[in-house]
Write an enzyme that holds these catalytic residues in place. Structure first.
Site, short mmCIF file in Angstrom:
data_model
loop_
_atom_site.label_atom_id
_atom_site.label_comp_id
_atom_site.label_asym_id
_atom_site.label_seq_id
_atom_site.Cartn_x
_atom_site.Cartn_y
_atom_site.Cartn_z
CG ASP A 1 -12.59 -6.59 5.99
OD1 ASP A 1 -12.45 -6.15 7.15
OD2 ASP A 1 -12.86 -5.86 5.02
CG ASP B 1 -7.24 -4.45 3.83
OD1 ASP B 1 -8.25 -4.43 4.55
OD2 ASP B 1 -7.08 -3.69 2.85
CE LYS C 1 1.01 -17.17 -3.40
NZ LYS C 1 0.24 -18.39 -3.37
CE1 TYR D 1 -3.23 -2.76 0.02
CE2 TYR D 1 -3.84 -2.22 2.25
CZ TYR D 1 -4.03 -2.97 1.13
OH TYR D 1 -5.01 -3.93 1.10
CG ASP E 1 -2.39 -19.64 -1.57
OD1 ASP E 1 -1.63 -19.59 -0.58
OD2 ASP E 1 -2.06 -20.20 -2.63
#
Ligand code: NAD
Length: 377
Positions: free
Chosen positions: A255, A251, A195, A145, A227
């Site tokens: 959620d 993030d 990852k 980000y 994943d």
């Protein structure tokens, strides 16, 4: 002599002021049982500040936050301010500058599904029977980000968009320490997300987390690719204790966890910055583990129910409990609040968002829920 803590109270918009009033009551009651007191400094933020002072984060509000030991934030935004330019809107204009100003690098989002509230979760009962309690620790100021270069350019006659994922070792170390420290007062397990099979960032993330883990021999560490983590969190949320994730992955996963837990009205969050220092902290014990922070519900200003007095104040109240634990070193007082919340849920009290017709449950409004928690603190 009692220790006084200064708390900047930024209630904001929509249900913010309604649920904040209940959190304050709970904090006052908690203080009454300890040798402490709170000086609440109410300040405008978000839409209320745009209306009152012409800007979402007025200078006075920022100055009050700087003078405080921690910030208790409600929520901001609503239809009234949606037509403003994006950077002037309540969320972008207030929350992001606050995060930046105070360097709030660690986002803690507990995802708790109480045993008697599993019906509020979209996940089937056989998976979440008995509830669960997972803490997501998300890195908040680094990663893709914020990395540079970032932007658009033209290549071979077509637009190209560029975002860059950058992590420094020191950024990974400090967020990992927050996660391991948090696990120390929980079930002593950290699952680190990366990852590493594809990203260089993942390799540095993994080796750094492993190095930090050596400082915390009592904590069990394992790693998951993001994943796989997305799948395992739905397949078996009860199998997790603390989830440690880089900004982007955290993030998304936090959620996902909020959705699995059920109601937004129950979920607190904390954004932690620099280690706490200053006069307020001398008496608080182990200042090494205390951070300046902003504490807020995971949900927003809920304009659909604002003004009706039916919002669930528990997310705000649990955010206040996190404030006591992480910024003031008052872990026992925080636990008293959390136990009081569990007790009212066990007693069958339900705001509309978590209510179902069932024996032993009673629908209550915001104030009644707050009063019941105050009574049990
Ligand atoms: P929201 O979280 O406000 O509401 C989503 C749903 O959850 C609504 O049905 C709402 O009634 C319910 N809900 C949320 N908190 C609740 C509570 N305490 N008790 C009972 N029900 C609750 O999200 P949204 O509708 O997408 O956004 C509404 C406004 O809030 C927007 O202006 C958005 O920008 C803003 N927002 C602010 C923050 C923040 O201040 N940190 C976060 C998210 C959204």
């Amino acid at each position: 002599m009692s220790q006084e803590y200064r708390i900047a109270v930024l209630a904001g918009d929509g249900i913010g002021p309604e649920v904040m009033a209940e959190a304050r009551k709970v904090l006052e009651k908690t203080a009454a049982g300890e040798a402490i007191s709170f000086a609440f400094d109410d300040q405008l933020v978000g839409g209320a500040a745009i209306d009152g002072a012409g800007i979402a984060l007025p200078k006075e509000t920022l100055a009050a936050c700087e003078k405080s030991d921690a910030i208790l934030f409600g929520s901001v935004g609503g239809p009234k301010w949606e037509s403003l330019p994006p950077n002037e809107q309540p969320e972008r204009g207030a929350l992001l500058p606050l995060r930046k100003h105070f360097g709030l690098f660690a986002n803690l989002r507990p995802s708790v599904c109480f045993p008697s509230l599993t019906h509020a979760s979209p996940v089937k009962e056989s998976i979440i029977e008995g509830g669960f309690d997972v803490l997501c620790v998300r890195e908040l100021t680094g990663g893709i980000y914020f990395g540079s270069p970032k932007g658009r350019e033209e290549r071979d006659g077509e637009p190209v968009a560029i975002d860059t994922m950058v992590y420094r070792r020191s950024e990974i170390e400090r967020i990992a320490r927050v996660a391991f420290t948090a696990a120390g007062s929980r079930d002593h397990r950290v699952t680190s997300i990366d990852k590493a099979n594809v990203l260089e960032n993942g390799l540095l993330w993994r080796e750094t987390v492993e190095a930090v883990a050596k400082e915390f021999p009592e904590i069990e560490l394992n790693h998951l690719y993001v994943d796989n983590a997305a799948m395992q969190l739905i397949r078996n949320p009860k199998g997790f204790d603390v989830v440690l994730a880089p900004n982007l992955f955290g993030d998304i996963l936090s959620d996902e966890m909020a959705m699995i837990a059920g109601s937004l009205g129950m979920l607190a969050s904390a954004s932690l910055g620099q280690r706490a220092a200053g006069p307020g902290f001398d008496a608080a014990g182990d200042a090494e583990e205390l951070y300046f922070g902003l504490y807020e519900p995971s949900g927003g200003s809920a304009p659909d129910i604002a003004g009706q007095g039916i919002a669930n104040p528990i997310a705000q109240i649990l955010s206040a409990a996190m404030l006591l634990r992480h910024s003031l070193g008052l872990g026992e007082a925080a636990t008293r609040i959390e136990k009081a919340v569990r007790a009212v849920i066990d007693d069958g009290l339900r705001t509309s968002d978590i209510f179902t017709e069932a024996e032993g449950t009673r629908r209550v409004n915001t104030v009644e829920m707050g009063d019941a928690i105050v009574e049990r603190v």
